[in-house]
Design a protein around this motif. Structure first.
Motif, PDB file in Angstrom:
ATOM      1  N   LYS A 154      24.151 -10.462   6.573  1.00 27.99           N
ATOM      2  CA  LYS A 154      22.881 -11.181   6.408  1.00 27.99           C
ATOM      3  C   LYS A 154      22.603 -11.987   7.664  1.00 27.99           C
ATOM      4  N   GLY A 155      23.057 -11.458   8.788  1.00 29.98           N
ATOM      5  CA  GLY A 155      22.951 -12.183  10.051  1.00 29.98           C
ATOM      6  C   GLY A 155      24.240 -12.949  10.289  1.00 29.98           C
ATOM      7  N   LYS A 156      24.285 -13.632  11.421  1.00 30.26           N
ATOM      8  CA  LYS A 156      25.485 -14.399  11.760  1.00 30.26           C
ATOM      9  C   LYS A 156      25.471 -15.718  10.991  1.00 30.26           C
ATOM     10  N   VAL A 157      26.491 -15.932  10.159  1.00 31.66           N
ATOM     11  CA  VAL A 157      26.594 -17.150   9.345  1.00 31.66           C
ATOM     12  C   VAL A 157      27.918 -17.822   9.685  1.00 31.66           C
ATOM     13  N   VAL A 158      27.828 -19.062  10.186  1.00 35.33           N
ATOM     14  CA  VAL A 158      29.033 -19.822  10.528  1.00 35.33           C
ATOM     15  C   VAL A 158      29.010 -21.138   9.747  1.00 35.33           C
ATOM     16  N   LEU A 159      30.096 -21.381   9.024  1.00 32.29           N
ATOM     17  CA  LEU A 159      30.228 -22.600   8.230  1.00 32.29           C
ATOM     18  C   LEU A 159      31.283 -23.506   8.851  1.00 32.29           C
ATOM     19  N   TYR A 160      30.875 -24.717   9.191  1.00 37.45           N
ATOM     20  CA  TYR A 160      31.815 -25.757   9.642  1.00 37.45           C
ATOM     21  C   TYR A 160      32.109 -26.602   8.415  1.00 37.45           C
ATOM     22  N   ALA A 161      33.388 -26.733   8.072  1.00 33.77           N
ATOM     23  CA  ALA A 161      33.752 -27.391   6.822  1.00 33.77           C
ATOM     24  C   ALA A 161      35.030 -28.211   6.985  1.00 33.77           C
ATOM     25  N   LEU A 162      35.325 -28.988   5.945  1.00 37.17           N
ATOM     26  CA  LEU A 162      36.595 -29.711   5.854  1.00 37.17           C
ATOM     27  C   LEU A 162      37.367 -29.124   4.679  1.00 37.17           C
ATOM     28  N   SER A 163      38.657 -28.980   4.845  1.00 36.46           N
ATOM     29  CA  SER A 163      39.480 -28.350   3.803  1.00 36.46           C
ATOM     30  C   SER A 163      39.512 -29.174   2.516  1.00 36.46           C
ATOM     31  N   THR A 164      39.212 -30.475   2.611  1.00 38.88           N
ATOM     32  CA  THR A 164      39.313 -31.377   1.460  1.00 38.88           C
ATOM     33  C   THR A 164      37.954 -31.698   0.836  1.00 38.88           C
ATOM     34  N   CYS A 165      36.882 -31.076   1.332  1.00 37.44           N
ATOM     35  CA  CYS A 165      35.508 -31.439   0.950  1.00 37.44           C
ATOM     36  C   CYS A 165      35.009 -30.581  -0.210  1.00 37.44           C
ATOM     37  N   GLY A 166      34.659 -31.230  -1.319  1.00 35.10           N
ATOM     38  CA  GLY A 166      34.151 -30.523  -2.492  1.00 35.10           C
ATOM     39  C   GLY A 166      32.832 -29.807  -2.224  1.00 35.10           C
ATOM     40  N   TRP A 167      31.939 -30.440  -1.441  1.00 32.38           N
ATOM     41  CA  TRP A 167      30.648 -29.813  -1.124  1.00 32.38           C
ATOM     42  C   TRP A 167      30.844 -28.591  -0.237  1.00 32.38           C
TER      43      TRP A 167
ATOM     44  N   MET B 131      31.532 -21.094  -2.116  1.00 32.54           N
ATOM     45  CA  MET B 131      31.323 -20.354  -3.362  1.00 32.54           C
ATOM     46  C   MET B 131      29.906 -19.775  -3.414  1.00 32.54           C
ATOM     47  N   LEU B 132      28.933 -20.547  -2.938  1.00 34.63           N
ATOM     48  CA  LEU B 132      27.547 -20.074  -2.905  1.00 34.63           C
ATOM     49  C   LEU B 132      27.420 -18.869  -1.968  1.00 34.63           C
ATOM     50  N   LEU B 133      28.017 -18.965  -0.782  1.00 35.30           N
ATOM     51  CA  LEU B 133      27.967 -17.838   0.163  1.00 35.30           C
ATOM     52  C   LEU B 133      28.601 -16.597  -0.461  1.00 35.30           C
ATOM     53  N   GLU B 134      29.686 -16.795  -1.198  1.00 39.36           N
ATOM     54  CA  GLU B 134      30.349 -15.656  -1.840  1.00 39.36           C
ATOM     55  C   GLU B 134      29.511 -15.116  -2.998  1.00 39.36           C
ATOM     56  N   ASP B 135      28.831 -15.989  -3.740  1.00 41.87           N
ATOM     57  CA  ASP B 135      27.917 -15.533  -4.802  1.00 41.87           C
ATOM     58  C   ASP B 135      26.796 -14.679  -4.221  1.00 41.87           C
ATOM     59  N   LEU B 136      26.349 -15.033  -3.024  1.00 39.64           N
ATOM     60  CA  LEU B 136      25.272 -14.289  -2.353  1.00 39.64           C
ATOM     61  C   LEU B 136      25.814 -13.049  -1.637  1.00 39.64           C
ATOM     62  N   GLU B 137      27.143 -12.864  -1.730  1.00 40.07           N
ATOM     63  CA  GLU B 137      27.832 -11.723  -1.109  1.00 40.07           C
ATOM     64  C   GLU B 137      27.570 -11.640   0.387  1.00 40.07           C
ATOM     65  N   ALA B 138      27.457 -12.802   1.018  1.00 36.24           N
ATOM     66  CA  ALA B 138      27.195 -12.853   2.457  1.00 36.24           C
ATOM     67  C   ALA B 138      28.493 -12.758   3.253  1.00 36.24           C
ATOM     68  N   GLU B 139      28.430 -12.015   4.342  1.00 41.56           N
ATOM     69  CA  GLU B 139      29.529 -12.011   5.299  1.00 41.56           C
ATOM     70  C   GLU B 139      29.402 -13.303   6.104  1.00 41.56           C
ATOM     71  N   TYR B 140      30.500 -14.001   6.319  1.00 41.95           N
ATOM     72  CA  TYR B 140      30.415 -15.245   7.092  1.00 41.95           C
ATOM     73  C   TYR B 140      31.757 -15.595   7.710  1.00 41.95           C
ATOM     74  N   ASP B 141      31.686 -16.500   8.683  1.00 38.72           N
ATOM     75  CA  ASP B 141      32.882 -17.053   9.298  1.00 38.72           C
ATOM     76  C   ASP B 141      32.896 -18.538   8.976  1.00 38.72           C
TER      77      ASP B 141
END
Length: 92
Positions: free
Chosen positions: A11-24, A30-40
């Protein structure tokens, strides 16, 4: 950058910057996986030294507040925080 890759539909280039301890951040993944998007994604809090400094500099270009989660789409658009509507709008 030491990205983790998740397979899915292109679905294009999707990059998520996250924290391992962050609930959001987890909800965003989980949302990206529900949308079946490929992402890094990268857990910024697990990085050390130069690697961490480099990723933070990169993130600052998109989100100067350095808040999480931050999603960068196609090196063009940035979604800061958990914004389900905006993510769906861009990836559905």
């Amino acid at each position: 950058m030491p990205m983790e890759h998740v397979d899915g539909q292109d679905k294009g280039k999707v990059v998520l910057y996250a924290l391992s301890t962050c609930g959001w951040c987890k909800k965003t993944r989980m949302l990206l996986e529900d949308l079946e998007a490929e992402y890094d994604y990268i857990y910024v809090d697990l990085l050390k030294g130069n690697e961490r400094a480099e990723v933070i500099e990169d993130l600052k270009k998109w989100n100067p507040r350095l808040s999480f989660p931050t999603i960068v789409l196609n090196d063009e658009e940035c979604i800061v925080g958990f914004d389900e509507d905006k993510v769906r709008e861009n990836l559905e």
